[in-house]
Design a protein around this motif. Sequence first.
Motif, PDB file in Angstrom:
ATOM      1  N   MET A 229      12.252 -32.672  99.784  1.00 55.83           N
ATOM      2  CA  MET A 229      12.911 -31.736 100.715  1.00 55.83           C
ATOM      3  C   MET A 229      13.118 -32.394 102.077  1.00 55.83           C
ATOM      4  O   MET A 229      14.194 -32.281 102.683  1.00 55.83           O
ATOM      5  CB  MET A 229      12.050 -30.474 100.909  1.00 55.83           C
ATOM      6  N   LEU A 230      12.069 -33.084 102.561  1.00 57.26           N
ATOM      7  CA  LEU A 230      12.183 -33.742 103.869  1.00 57.26           C
ATOM      8  C   LEU A 230      13.289 -34.793 103.827  1.00 57.26           C
ATOM      9  O   LEU A 230      14.066 -34.933 104.779  1.00 57.26           O
ATOM     10  CB  LEU A 230      10.852 -34.377 104.275  1.00 57.26           C
ATOM     11  N   LYS A 231      13.355 -35.528 102.709  1.00 58.64           N
ATOM     12  CA  LYS A 231      14.388 -36.569 102.568  1.00 58.64           C
ATOM     13  C   LYS A 231      15.782 -35.956 102.603  1.00 58.64           C
ATOM     14  O   LYS A 231      16.738 -36.599 103.031  1.00 58.64           O
ATOM     15  CB  LYS A 231      14.173 -37.352 101.269  1.00 58.64           C
ATOM     16  N   GLU A 232      15.880 -34.732 102.097  1.00 57.51           N
ATOM     17  CA  GLU A 232      17.182 -34.038 102.126  1.00 57.51           C
ATOM     18  C   GLU A 232      17.456 -33.411 103.498  1.00 57.51           C
ATOM     19  O   GLU A 232      18.447 -32.704 103.670  1.00 57.51           O
ATOM     20  CB  GLU A 232      17.225 -32.958 101.041  1.00 57.51           C
ATOM     21  N   GLY A 233      16.567 -33.672 104.447  1.00 59.72           N
ATOM     22  CA  GLY A 233      16.815 -33.203 105.815  1.00 59.72           C
ATOM     23  C   GLY A 233      16.275 -31.808 106.131  1.00 59.72           C
ATOM     24  O   GLY A 233      16.545 -31.271 107.211  1.00 59.72           O
ATOM     25  N   PHE A 234      15.516 -31.253 105.206  1.00 57.45           N
ATOM     26  CA  PHE A 234      14.963 -29.923 105.490  1.00 57.45           C
ATOM     27  C   PHE A 234      13.721 -30.026 106.379  1.00 57.45           C
ATOM     28  O   PHE A 234      13.009 -31.038 106.366  1.00 57.45           O
ATOM     29  CB  PHE A 234      14.602 -29.204 104.177  1.00 57.45           C
ATOM     30  N   ARG A 235      13.493 -28.992 107.146  1.00 53.69           N
ATOM     31  CA  ARG A 235      12.269 -28.880 107.953  1.00 53.69           C
ATOM     32  C   ARG A 235      11.406 -27.793 107.310  1.00 53.69           C
ATOM     33  O   ARG A 235      11.826 -26.636 107.201  1.00 53.69           O
ATOM     34  CB  ARG A 235      12.609 -28.480 109.393  1.00 53.69           C
ATOM     35  N   ILE A 236      10.209 -28.181 106.868  1.00 52.17           N
ATOM     36  CA  ILE A 236       9.336 -27.204 106.188  1.00 52.17           C
ATOM     37  C   ILE A 236       8.445 -26.552 107.239  1.00 52.17           C
ATOM     38  O   ILE A 236       7.490 -27.160 107.723  1.00 52.17           O
ATOM     39  CB  ILE A 236       8.485 -27.880 105.096  1.00 52.17           C
ATOM     40  N   LEU A 237       8.761 -25.332 107.582  1.00 52.37           N
ATOM     41  CA  LEU A 237       8.041 -24.682 108.684  1.00 52.37           C
ATOM     42  C   LEU A 237       6.927 -23.779 108.192  1.00 52.37           C
ATOM     43  O   LEU A 237       5.871 -23.692 108.810  1.00 52.37           O
ATOM     44  CB  LEU A 237       9.046 -23.911 109.540  1.00 52.37           C
ATOM     45  N   GLY A 238       7.170 -23.089 107.091  1.00 52.81           N
ATOM     46  CA  GLY A 238       6.131 -22.216 106.557  1.00 52.81           C
ATOM     47  C   GLY A 238       5.920 -22.476 105.087  1.00 52.81           C
ATOM     48  O   GLY A 238       6.835 -22.904 104.379  1.00 52.81           O
ATOM     49  N   ASN A 239       4.685 -22.243 104.636  1.00 59.31           N
ATOM     50  CA  ASN A 239       4.352 -22.430 103.223  1.00 59.31           C
ATOM     51  C   ASN A 239       3.292 -21.401 102.861  1.00 59.31           C
ATOM     52  O   ASN A 239       2.247 -21.337 103.504  1.00 59.31           O
ATOM     53  CB  ASN A 239       3.838 -23.864 103.008  1.00 59.31           C
TER      54      ASN A 239
END
Lengths: 267, 267
Positions: A229-239
């Motif tokens: 996901m990070l490589k695809e440019g997403f920012r993971i803010l909540g999990n």
Amino acid sequence: MPKFKKMGSLMIILVFSMLISPSFCSQESSQFRRPMILEYPDGGVAEQEEMNLECTSWRIAVEANNLNPWKTIPQECADYVKNYMTGKGYKLDLERVSNEASVFAKTVNVGDDSKDVWIFDIDETLLSNLPYYSDHGYGLEVFNGVEFDKWVGKGMALAIEPSLRLYHEVLSLGFKVFLLTGRSERQRDVTVQNLMNVGFKNWDKLILRDTEDHGKLATIFKSEKRTEMLKEGFRILGNSGDQWSDLLGHSMSTRSFKLPNPMYYIP
Amino acid sequence: MPKFKKMGSLMIILVFSMLISPSFCSQESSQFRRPMILEYPDGGVAEQEEMNLECTSWRIAVEANNLNPWKTIPQECADYVKNYMTGKGYKLDLERVSNEASVFAKTVNVGDDSKDVWIFDIDETLLSNLPYYSDHGYGLEVFNGVEFDKWVGKGMALAIEPSLRLYHEVLSLGFKVFLLTGRSERQRDVTVQNLMNVGFKNWDKLILRDTEDHGKLATIFKSEKRTEMLKEGFRILGNSGDQWSDLLGHSMSTRSFKLPNPMYYIP
């Protein structure tokens, strides 16, 4: 002397009226009066309170990720876990974690590039398998994958209501929702159907274990997927997840929320 | 008729001996006998149990790192936290976390290159400041750094016994012990003295906040220091702390152990 005879009779009446009076003892002992709680069938209250303390301590250790890998709940906490899961405690904890997640979500300045992500695990996070676990001792039995898959195949898992509210909220705040689950790719259709039936819609990705992911620890599988996901440019803010293996590892989210689950442990 | 006179006297003695007998009422009321619990001064038992549930749920959220930053414990949990900290609950939790850490430590194949490290935080991890917090509402008062520093200056913090046992154990297993604390470099001498006085010895590094570290979040400060350790070739296998900011961030340890602390939160 009839005076004494009378006094004797009077005394006998007096004694017996005192003895049969229901208020006598309660008044006599009012200075010791204390509230009463129900006695448990299999032991005294002191013993029961001791067990509650021990099992709460065990549950705290589960939730704080302090326990070494475990396969079943402690035998002596069987009633405790059942009471917790079916009573008010579990509901309270679910509501609290969703509320805290919601407070955090609202502090996030969601970008307009559709790259801000909230990840949800599925089992015991969005969907509840409590009907299955109630038939299997609430974690007292060793996990049986074959039996559990039969249950999953029915598509009858329930929505966890506080999670459903959070789910709708993060969507409305503009987060993309990714579902990341240890369920198998073979269970995609029934999983989608189950989720939709109980109100979960509009996720952006549903990531299940593919052939090459079977045998990987959940921590590794989920970390790898987050890295993608990070490589695809997403920012993971909540999990949000009920297992620490949903939350820890690498490519971790800015904030994570551990839903309660004292029934099983996935490494 | 003296017979009746005698009977009357006998009756009076009988009545009074029954009345003053401590076993009389308890036997009379045995069919209603139920275990007793202490009544709380300000409410019924149902209300109290509700509050216990709520405060346990709050404490679970603290220990699972679900809460957003908080400055004081909830007012309504003041008695609950006090009872927990001074009663059996805190001791049980401390013992459990040290036992689990010990089980993990023994599974580690410690190398003979002296590069395997166990990190310990200090306050509420090795040393207990309970005498200070008992004078300040067990977290009910907003943290007062000036007052707390005066307490630290006395060097009178107590050993947390289960942590002391774990400390000796990891040393004897061959780990290097690094102490990583939010205390200031200015407090080095009194900290060393306090630690030694209560039995902590033979650590390899004691890392305190230096001038440039003040103002950094604990998570950042501690992550930076862990990164330095990795650069020096150390392997961080265990980490014990009472705050999630001791444990999370980057350069995390293989396993971490969260000691209980419902009294305060350090981001």
